[in-house]
Every structure is written in structure tokens, then in C-alpha cells.
Design an enzyme around this catalytic site. Sequence first.
Site, PDB file in Angstrom:
ATOM      1  N   LYS A  72      33.904  41.898  49.881  1.00  0.00           N
ATOM      2  CA  LYS A  72      35.256  42.396  49.569  1.00  0.00           C
ATOM      3  C   LYS A  72      36.095  41.280  48.992  1.00  0.00           C
ATOM      4  CE  LYS A  72      38.810  45.189  49.745  1.00  0.00           C
ATOM      5  NZ  LYS A  72      38.963  45.014  48.286  1.00  0.00           N
ATOM      6  N   LYS A 109      34.217  37.798  45.194  1.00  0.00           N
ATOM      7  CA  LYS A 109      35.265  37.678  44.161  1.00  0.00           C
ATOM      8  C   LYS A 109      34.638  37.906  42.806  1.00  0.00           C
ATOM      9  CE  LYS A 109      39.673  36.629  43.839  1.00  0.00           C
ATOM     10  NZ  LYS A 109      40.728  36.811  44.850  1.00  0.00           N
ATOM     11  N   GLY A 162      42.535  43.804  43.138  1.00  0.00           N
ATOM     12  CA  GLY A 162      43.265  43.018  42.135  1.00  0.00           C
ATOM     13  C   GLY A 162      43.357  41.550  42.501  1.00  0.00           C
ATOM     14  N   ASP A 163      43.772  40.766  41.540  1.00  0.00           N
ATOM     15  CA  ASP A 163      44.114  39.355  41.713  1.00  0.00           C
ATOM     16  C   ASP A 163      44.921  39.009  40.453  1.00  0.00           C
ATOM     17  OD1 ASP A 163      43.349  36.889  43.557  1.00  0.00           O
ATOM     18  OD2 ASP A 163      43.181  36.140  41.524  1.00  0.00           O
ATOM     19  N   LYS A 175      38.864  34.215  55.136  1.00  0.00           N
ATOM     20  CA  LYS A 175      40.108  34.977  55.164  1.00  0.00           C
ATOM     21  C   LYS A 175      39.872  36.382  55.713  1.00  0.00           C
ATOM     22  CE  LYS A 175      42.322  35.030  51.214  1.00  0.00           C
ATOM     23  NZ  LYS A 175      42.916  35.416  49.899  1.00  0.00           N
ATOM     24  N   GLN A 224      37.347  33.669  50.607  1.00  0.00           N
ATOM     25  CA  GLN A 224      37.539  35.059  51.010  1.00  0.00           C
ATOM     26  C   GLN A 224      36.724  35.402  52.260  1.00  0.00           C
ATOM     27  OE1 GLN A 224      39.478  36.860  48.384  1.00  0.00           O
ATOM     28  NE2 GLN A 224      39.988  38.197  50.077  1.00  0.00           N
TER      29      GLN A 224
HETATM   30  P1  NDP Z   1      49.730  37.991  39.074  1.00  0.00           P
HETATM   31  O1  NDP Z   1      48.865  38.040  37.884  1.00  0.00           O
HETATM   32  O2  NDP Z   1      50.479  39.200  39.487  1.00  0.00           O
HETATM   33  O3  NDP Z   1      50.799  36.813  38.930  1.00  0.00           O
HETATM   34  C1  NDP Z   1      50.386  35.495  38.746  1.00  0.00           C
HETATM   35  C2  NDP Z   1      51.592  34.606  38.591  1.00  0.00           C
HETATM   36  O4  NDP Z   1      51.179  33.250  38.628  1.00  0.00           O
HETATM   37  C3  NDP Z   1      52.303  34.803  37.271  1.00  0.00           C
HETATM   38  O5  NDP Z   1      53.666  34.521  37.418  1.00  0.00           O
HETATM   39  C4  NDP Z   1      51.612  33.772  36.390  1.00  0.00           C
HETATM   40  O6  NDP Z   1      52.391  33.334  35.290  1.00  0.00           O
HETATM   41  C5  NDP Z   1      51.404  32.633  37.366  1.00  0.00           C
HETATM   42  N1  NDP Z   1      50.208  31.861  36.969  1.00  0.00           N
HETATM   43  C6  NDP Z   1      48.934  32.315  36.906  1.00  0.00           C
HETATM   44  N2  NDP Z   1      48.109  31.364  36.474  1.00  0.00           N
HETATM   45  C7  NDP Z   1      48.876  30.297  36.263  1.00  0.00           C
HETATM   46  C8  NDP Z   1      48.607  28.990  35.812  1.00  0.00           C
HETATM   47  N3  NDP Z   1      47.353  28.611  35.478  1.00  0.00           N
HETATM   48  N4  NDP Z   1      49.643  28.117  35.736  1.00  0.00           N
HETATM   49  C9  NDP Z   1      50.891  28.506  36.060  1.00  0.00           C
HETATM   50  N5  NDP Z   1      51.211  29.741  36.488  1.00  0.00           N
HETATM   51  C10 NDP Z   1      50.226  30.609  36.585  1.00  0.00           C
HETATM   52  O7  NDP Z   1      48.792  37.488  40.271  1.00  0.00           O
HETATM   53  P2  NDP Z   1      49.020  37.612  41.853  1.00  0.00           P
HETATM   54  O8  NDP Z   1      50.447  37.522  42.188  1.00  0.00           O
HETATM   55  O9  NDP Z   1      48.231  38.772  42.317  1.00  0.00           O
HETATM   56  O10 NDP Z   1      48.248  36.305  42.361  1.00  0.00           O
HETATM   57  C11 NDP Z   1      48.904  35.057  42.557  1.00  0.00           C
HETATM   58  C12 NDP Z   1      48.090  34.203  43.500  1.00  0.00           C
HETATM   59  O11 NDP Z   1      47.954  34.859  44.762  1.00  0.00           O
HETATM   60  C13 NDP Z   1      46.645  33.905  43.059  1.00  0.00           C
HETATM   61  O12 NDP Z   1      46.274  32.623  43.524  1.00  0.00           O
HETATM   62  C14 NDP Z   1      45.837  34.962  43.796  1.00  0.00           C
HETATM   63  O13 NDP Z   1      44.482  34.551  43.962  1.00  0.00           O
HETATM   64  C15 NDP Z   1      46.573  34.983  45.119  1.00  0.00           C
HETATM   65  N6  NDP Z   1      46.422  36.191  45.924  1.00  0.00           N
HETATM   66  C16 NDP Z   1      46.636  37.437  45.423  1.00  0.00           C
HETATM   67  C17 NDP Z   1      46.515  38.538  46.236  1.00  0.00           C
HETATM   68  C18 NDP Z   1      46.806  39.913  45.743  1.00  0.00           C
HETATM   69  O14 NDP Z   1      46.701  40.843  46.546  1.00  0.00           O
HETATM   70  N7  NDP Z   1      47.202  40.132  44.498  1.00  0.00           N
HETATM   71  C19 NDP Z   1      46.108  38.419  47.641  1.00  0.00           C
HETATM   72  C20 NDP Z   1      45.974  37.050  48.095  1.00  0.00           C
HETATM   73  C21 NDP Z   1      46.114  36.004  47.247  1.00  0.00           C
HETATM   74  P3  NDP Z   1      52.075  33.906  33.814  1.00  0.00           P
HETATM   75  O15 NDP Z   1      52.513  35.327  33.844  1.00  0.00           O
HETATM   76  O16 NDP Z   1      52.875  33.039  32.909  1.00  0.00           O
HETATM   77  O17 NDP Z   1      50.587  33.761  33.615  1.00  0.00           O
HETATM   78  O1  2IT Z   2      42.730  36.757  47.221  1.00  0.00           O
HETATM   79  C1  2IT Z   2      42.816  37.869  47.760  1.00  0.00           C
HETATM   80  O2  2IT Z   2      42.758  38.002  48.991  1.00  0.00           O
HETATM   81  C2  2IT Z   2      43.009  39.043  46.904  1.00  0.00           C
HETATM   82  N1  2IT Z   2      43.147  38.900  45.691  1.00  0.00           N
HETATM   83  C3  2IT Z   2      43.000  40.424  47.496  1.00  0.00           C
HETATM   84  C4  2IT Z   2      41.591  40.893  47.701  1.00  0.00           C
HETATM   85  C5  2IT Z   2      41.457  42.323  48.152  1.00  0.00           C
HETATM   86  O3  2IT Z   2      40.291  42.738  48.240  1.00  0.00           O
HETATM   87  O4  2IT Z   2      42.441  42.998  48.406  1.00  0.00           O
END
Ligand code: NDP
Ligand code: 2IT
Length: 450
Positions: free
Chosen positions: A95, A131, A170-171, A119, A116
Site C-alpha cells: 500500500k 510506492k 495519490g502523492d 509508516k 511506507q
Molecule cells: P502535491 O503535488 O499536492 O503538492 C506538492 C507541493 O510541494 C507543491 O506545492 C509543489 O510545488 C511542492 N514541491 C514538489 N516538489 C518540489 C520540489 N522538488 N521542490 C520544491 N517544491 C516542491 O503533493 P502532496 O501535498 O500530496 O505531497 C507533499 C509531500 O507530502 C510529499 O513528500 C508526499 O510524499 C508527502 N505525503 C503525501 C501524502 C498524501 O496523502 N498526499 C501522505 C503522506 C505524505 P509545485 O507545485 O511548484 O511543484
Molecule cells: O506517503 C504517503 O503516505 C502517501 N502518499 C499516501 C499513501 C496512501 O496509500 O494513501
Amino acid sequence: MAFTFTNSYLQGVYEDVCKKNAHEPEFLQAVGEVLESLQPVVEQNQRLAKSGVIDRIVEPERSLLFRISWVDDHGRVQVNRGYRVQFSTAIGPSKGGLRFHPSVNLSIIKFLGFEQVFKNSLTGLPMGGGKGGADFDPKGKSDNEVMRFCQSFMTELQRHIGPDTDVPAGDIGVGAREIGYLFGQYKRIRNEFNGVLTGKGLSYGGSLARTEATGYGLCYFADEMLKAAGKSFQGQSVVISGSGNVAIYANQKATELGGKVIAMSDSNGYIVDENGIDYKVIQEIKEVKRARIKTYLDYVPTAKYFEGCQGIWTVPCGIALPCATQNEVHMEDVENLVKNGCKILAEGANMPTTLEATEYVQEHGIVFFPGKAANAGGVATSGLEMSQNSERLSWTFEEVDAKLKGIMVSIFHAIDDAAKRYGHEGNYVMGANIAGFEKVANAMMAQGIV
Ligand code: NDP
Ligand code: 2IT
């Protein structure tokens, strides 16, 4: 890389991992940190070495690498590289999310899959770790291009996933739109409507509160820690990097809990609004218009915009929530945070803080929470979505939110307790790695050498 091993078994495993994966720096960083934390556990339990648990846990069960061909709006053929790493199914189906970003490579997908595993174990739900993703950049692509890409991606991925095998979500770069297109193609090819993906739309099997879950969970987690120390979010200034899914809902919850979010960023720059940033404005800019954070000034002309995202850590705050990407918080950033009186750094992103910066904050009085504990609310709620899909029922927002909160509170206590049990009170990196590892290791030993 600077890891200190006193345990020769763990040192040997780490050296072997370095040899086999020499060109994967992010993966080595994630593995080294976990193995270093596990030293007291391995020393107390000889069976772990005998049954090769650590040798096995650092090697993905299955890694898939595939071509994704599609045609852009100008009729040109485009080729991307797709990945899915099914890291561990010891405690449940693999997952974890899918990331679409030009920087995606095997090292990044493996580090994320490895993290993951721990986590997902911390959530207390039966989920293994994995992933995937692609080096595809959704930025600047039309909806039709994104759809064709997702369809081509799923045409291959569908052979390898399923609700009892591997459940993507998503991510970065993969949100509601992408999950919708991916699900549509899965259903078309397999002729099955099931919980193969999480983060689905509410009209086709998604869970209420999944969109908000990672950001909310991050704040529930930090709030529990603050409560334990007799404090709260009330009156605290909060800096959040990123402006995507995690950042937006971290802003909403931090504000609801009494904090003031004064800075947010994207990869081009950051905004500062001393009056507090309204999450709804960021939601409109990022989720509806898919525009740059700079356009916040069109909504709030009194705010300031600075080019370049790194400067965000010079903004004084009590609570720092990095919610963008890996290794975004460097040494000079944490030096600024310490100098400006920051007290808590909780990782909304995965591994956003470099190794040396992590050590620095821990040594300089900032309470540090690693992503594999602090951002587990997203995948935890994905687990709740899987449960709802299996029983073909939908729970209310309040029900899911209450379960999410309960899970984050128990993760805080589990990692706090594990750190104390091994004589490292307050070291939540060790606490998270140990508490996450214990259940996976037990399951691996019970299931024999597989
Ligand atoms: P989104 O795509 O929704 O947003 C990502 C954000 O981070 C954007 O503002 C983006 O800016 C910025 N960003 C991405 N890459 C870079 C980079 N190389 N340098 C600078 N800024 C960057 O992603 P999420 O919010 O879903 O994910 C954000 C983080 O959280 C990641 O590390 C992800 O693995 C983690 N995460 C996500 C989860 C989820 O459920 N979605 C769960 C747990 C962790 P820009 O638009 O300019 O690219
Ligand atoms: O990094 C993370 O934990 C996620 N992007 C969410 C993974 C998930 O299966 O909901």
C-alpha cells in the site's frame, strides 16, 4: 554517509545495501537511518539476525519498471518511465502512493516504499508498504493529456495490483483528477469495481476526509505532543512549505487549532502574510486554477512574495511543517529555525529534512517528528477507505475524522513509548523506526523465510 554502527550485523547489512544500490542516494539515506535506530532492538533479540529479518526487509519483494507511451495534444509521441515497488506484504497488501514528477527515479520510489512499510505499520491497520509513479510532469499538460497518460500507465499497472495485492493512492502530482482517470481505466480493463485505489472521488467509493487526512493528521499529531507538554497551537506562528494537498489541509487544521499560518510556498517561491493565510485562497489557486502561489498577491495585495522556495525557513515561527518534498530542509535552514526560536518541526512530507539537519535540530532543542509518524494520517485514512470499500458502506465525515484523530494520538504514544523503552526518551526518529519495525518483524518471523 554518516551513520554510526556499533552492531556488526547491522553494519554488514548496511554495507551490502550500499554495494547493491550504490547509485540510489535517497534509498541509502532512508535505510541507513532506520538501521541505525534498530541497533538496541537487534542487540536484545538474537532471533532477528538468525532469521535474516533485516537482510530481507531492505530488499523490495518486487520492483516493476515499465514504458508508458502516449500521444500529446500536438500528435507527438511521448515516452515516460513507470515504477511500482511492492516493498513488503508482511502485514497486509502492499500500500502506498503514486508520484508523478519529473524528478522520479528508482532511488526515490524505493526510499518512499521503504519508509511506507514502517509508516503503515504505525497506523495499526493491516497494510504492507509500496510506492510507485512516473517521471511524468502534469504541470502545463491539458486534462486530455493527463487522461491519456493515466490510461497508458494503468494499462500496464493493472496486471500487478488489486484490492488484496497492492493498493496505490495519490502523492505529489497525483490527486483527485489522476486517481479518477486511473480508476476508470482499471475498471475498463479488469471489469471489476473494487477498492484497488484509494483517494477516489466521493461518488465512486472514496472516503470522506481522505483529501484532508494527511494535513489534519499532521496537526492532530503535533497537537497531542503539545498537550503532553502542557501547550497548544494557540497563538503560535506556523510556517508550511509546499501548497499542495498536505500543505493546504495542514493550514486549515493548524488555523482551527488556534495557530496562525504566515508563510507557504511552491517550487518557484514563497508568500508571507502576517495576517494569516486563508487555506481557501490556496485551495482556489492550486486545486481549481492550477496556478502559481505568486498569484496569492492578486487576492491579498498586502502579502509579500519572494522568488525561490528556500527562503521560507528564514521566516520566524514556533512550528515548522515542511510539506513539499524530500531533502528540502537543509543545514542553513535549521540554523535559521533554531536562531528564530522554532520549537517543533513535524514532517508533513516524506524525509524533507536532510540527515545533518535532523541531527542539528535534535541537538538544539527543537522537537522533531519524522514523516513516517507525523504524516501517517493520509495512508491511515486510505486504510479506512479500504475497509469501507470491503463492506460496501460509507462512513460519515465525523466518523472517519474521529478514527483518524484516534490513530494519530495512538501513533504519538506508540513512538514516545518505544523511544522510552530503549532509553532514548524524546528521540522520535528512533521511536518511530522501532515501533514501526516491531510488528513487521514479528510477522516476518512467524511467516518463515519468504
Ligand atoms: P502535491 O503535488 O499536492 O503538492 C506538492 C507541493 O510541494 C507543491 O506545492 C509543489 O510545488 C511542492 N514541491 C514538489 N516538489 C518540489 C520540489 N522538488 N521542490 C520544491 N517544491 C516542491 O503533493 P502532496 O501535498 O500530496 O505531497 C507533499 C509531500 O507530502 C510529499 O513528500 C508526499 O510524499 C508527502 N505525503 C503525501 C501524502 C498524501 O496523502 N498526499 C501522505 C503522506 C505524505 P509545485 O507545485 O511548484 O511543484
Ligand atoms: O506517503 C504517503 O503516505 C502517501 N502518499 C499516501 C499513501 C496512501 O496509500 O494513501
